[in-house]
Design a protein around this motif. Structure first.
Motif, short mmCIF file in Angstrom:
data_model
loop_
_atom_site.label_atom_id
_atom_site.label_comp_id
_atom_site.label_asym_id
_atom_site.label_seq_id
_atom_site.Cartn_x
_atom_site.Cartn_y
_atom_site.Cartn_z
N ASN A 1 -10.88 5.36 -2.59
CA ASN A 1 -9.58 4.80 -2.20
C ASN A 1 -9.56 3.30 -2.48
N ALA A 2 -8.36 2.74 -2.39
CA ALA A 2 -8.23 1.28 -2.53
C ALA A 2 -7.47 0.74 -1.32
N VAL A 3 -7.72 -0.53 -1.01
CA VAL A 3 -6.87 -1.23 -0.05
C VAL A 3 -6.10 -2.32 -0.79
N CYS A 4 -4.88 -2.54 -0.33
CA CYS A 4 -4.03 -3.58 -0.90
C CYS A 4 -3.70 -4.59 0.20
N PRO A 5 -4.61 -5.56 0.41
CA PRO A 5 -4.33 -6.55 1.47
C PRO A 5 -3.10 -7.37 1.14
N GLY A 6 -2.39 -7.76 2.20
CA GLY A 6 -1.25 -8.66 2.04
C GLY A 6 -1.75 -10.10 2.08
N VAL A 7 -1.26 -10.86 3.04
CA VAL A 7 -1.69 -12.26 3.14
C VAL A 7 -2.71 -12.35 4.27
N GLN B 1 3.56 -20.86 6.83
CA GLN B 1 4.83 -20.69 7.55
C GLN B 1 5.83 -19.91 6.69
N GLN B 2 5.90 -20.27 5.40
CA GLN B 2 6.84 -19.59 4.51
C GLN B 2 6.47 -18.10 4.38
N LEU B 3 5.17 -17.85 4.24
CA LEU B 3 4.74 -16.46 4.07
C LEU B 3 4.96 -15.64 5.33
N THR B 4 4.64 -16.25 6.47
CA THR B 4 4.79 -15.53 7.74
C THR B 4 6.23 -15.07 7.92
N ALA B 5 7.16 -15.92 7.52
CA ALA B 5 8.58 -15.58 7.67
C ALA B 5 8.96 -14.36 6.82
N ARG B 6 8.21 -14.10 5.76
CA ARG B 6 8.51 -12.95 4.87
C ARG B 6 7.85 -11.65 5.33
N ILE B 7 6.89 -11.76 6.27
CA ILE B 7 6.13 -10.57 6.68
C ILE B 7 6.87 -9.87 7.82
N PRO B 8 7.21 -8.59 7.66
CA PRO B 8 7.94 -7.90 8.72
C PRO B 8 7.29 -8.03 10.10
N MET B 9 5.97 -8.00 10.20
CA MET B 9 5.31 -8.12 11.51
C MET B 9 5.20 -9.57 11.97
N ARG B 10 5.66 -10.50 11.13
CA ARG B 10 5.69 -11.94 11.46
C ARG B 10 4.34 -12.50 11.88
N GLU B 11 3.28 -12.00 11.26
CA GLU B 11 1.96 -12.63 11.48
C GLU B 11 1.11 -12.44 10.22
N LEU B 12 0.24 -13.43 9.97
CA LEU B 12 -0.69 -13.31 8.84
C LEU B 12 -1.79 -12.33 9.22
N ALA C 1 -3.83 4.00 -2.44
CA ALA C 1 -3.89 2.53 -2.47
C ALA C 1 -3.17 2.09 -1.21
N MET C 2 -3.94 1.84 -0.15
CA MET C 2 -3.35 1.63 1.17
C MET C 2 -3.02 0.17 1.45
N PRO C 3 -1.75 -0.14 1.67
CA PRO C 3 -1.41 -1.52 2.04
C PRO C 3 -1.97 -1.87 3.41
N VAL C 4 -2.45 -3.10 3.54
CA VAL C 4 -2.86 -3.64 4.86
C VAL C 4 -2.19 -4.99 4.91
N ASP C 5 -0.93 -5.01 5.30
CA ASP C 5 -0.09 -6.16 4.96
C ASP C 5 1.00 -6.50 5.97
N GLY C 6 0.93 -5.92 7.16
CA GLY C 6 1.97 -6.23 8.15
C GLY C 6 3.36 -5.82 7.70
N GLY C 7 3.42 -4.93 6.72
CA GLY C 7 4.71 -4.41 6.28
C GLY C 7 5.30 -5.08 5.04
N LEU C 8 4.56 -6.03 4.44
CA LEU C 8 5.12 -6.78 3.30
C LEU C 8 5.63 -5.88 2.18
N LEU C 9 4.90 -4.81 1.90
CA LEU C 9 5.27 -3.97 0.75
C LEU C 9 6.47 -3.06 1.05
N ILE C 10 6.94 -3.06 2.30
CA ILE C 10 8.13 -2.26 2.60
C ILE C 10 9.34 -2.88 1.91
N LEU C 11 9.34 -4.22 1.86
CA LEU C 11 10.57 -4.93 1.46
C LEU C 11 10.71 -5.04 -0.05
#
Ligand SMILES: NC(=O)c1ccc[n+]([C@@H]2O[C@H](COP(=O)([O-])OP(=O)(O)OC[C@H]3O[C@@H](n4cnc5c(N)ncnc54)[C@H](O)[C@@H]3O)[C@@H](O)[C@H]2O)c1
Length: 252
Positions: A182-188, A206-217, A242-252
């Motif tokens: 398997n693969a992991v796809c980390p976000g930020v 700060q800019q990145l956090t605002a884009r993350i649905p869970m609002r945390e790095l 390929a599993m995202p680990v990204d606080g929801g970033l790839l949803i958007l």
């Protein structure tokens, strides 16, 4: 954490820092003996010291994952040291220079592809024969959200997208042999690599956090725990993802 990896052996490349260090510690908490590999002796030995302080068993082996002979030696030394190989986190990676398609130099392209993509293939090339000997195993390759979405530098995106393809290829080839890939796809994720890649870290975060649905790095442990879970029997029927680990970033 459940100690469900007792008598098992895990290998982590790029284990001297960030996500790799946290992954090595996660495997050790699950009871595995861990081979920590890196090009940074200080980083790799530091991770081994942390595992031993916590009562675990670990050894450091230096290896540049872009060099076939070094990867071959890494796997040989792992098996000589601990007798077998059950799990591998092929995690070593670099960002390379910040560049575009036109400005990317051939040298930067070749270095990023050699470490981030060819390195993952080389590791699997030598890991899988050892897993076949023990009739099974689990591998997790570190891709990135940049294997799926832009923006990202061209060599890095190409390498990380390639890791997803390579993961699926290996998963299909070895599913019947009980080796899951398997693969992991980390976000930020807050690691030294992330901090080194931008000039103004605070503003960028700060800019990145605002884009993350869970609002945390993310932190290295978020990715490490996912890798350890994907290797565990709890994920016994999961392969080729390929599993995202990204606080929801790839949803958007
Ligand atoms: N931090 C993030 O936000 C993020 C996001 C997506 C993907 N990733 C990926 O996660 C992985 C780990 O990144 P990190 O953020 O923990 O970075 P990091 O810089 O903290 O750790 C990377 C480790 O890899 C080692 N390394 C570099 N070149 C190597 C080589 N040729 N051979 C062996 N080891 C080598 C480094 O010495 C370092 O210890 C990388 O593959 C990276 O691309 C990170």
């Amino acid at each position: 954490m459940v100690q469900d990896m007792i008598n098992k052996v895990a290998l982590v490349t790029g284990g001297g820092s960030g996500i790799g260090r946290a992954t090595a510690l996660a495997f050790a908490r699950k009871g595995a003996r861990v081979v920590v590999s890196d090009v940074s002796d200080q980083g790799g030995q530091g991770t081994v010291a942390l595992i031993r302080e916590a009562g675990g068993e670990a050894a450091y082996v230096r290896c540049d994952v872009s060099q076939a002979s070094q990867v071959e030696n890494l796997i040989k030394t792992t098996v000589e040291t601990y007798g077998r190989l059950d799990y591998a986190a092929n995690n070593a990676g670099i960002n390379g220079e910040v560049s575009g398609v036109v400005t990317c130099t051939e040298e930067n392209w070749e270095q990023v592809i050699a470490i981030d993509l060819k390195g993952v293939w080389l590791c699997m090339k030598y890991e899988i024969p050892e897993m076949l000997k023990v009739k099974g195993g689990a591998i997790v390759n570190t891709s990135s959200m940049n294997g799926v979405i832009a923006p990202g530098t061209p060599a890095y995106m190409a390498a990380k997208a390639g890791v997803i393809g390579l993961t699926k290829s290996a998963a299909a080839e070895f599913a019947r042999k009980k080796i899951r890939v398997n693969a992991v796809c980390p976000g930020v994720i807050q690691t030294p690599m992330m901090a080194a890649s931008v000039a103004d870290v605070e503003q960028y975060m700060q800019q990145l956090t605002a884009r993350i649905p869970m609002r945390e790095l993310g932190c290295p442990e978020h990715v490490a725990d996912t890798i350890a879970w994907l290797c565990s029997d709890e994920a016994a029927y999961v392969t080729g993802v390929a599993m995202p680990v990204d606080g929801g970033l790839l949803i958007l």
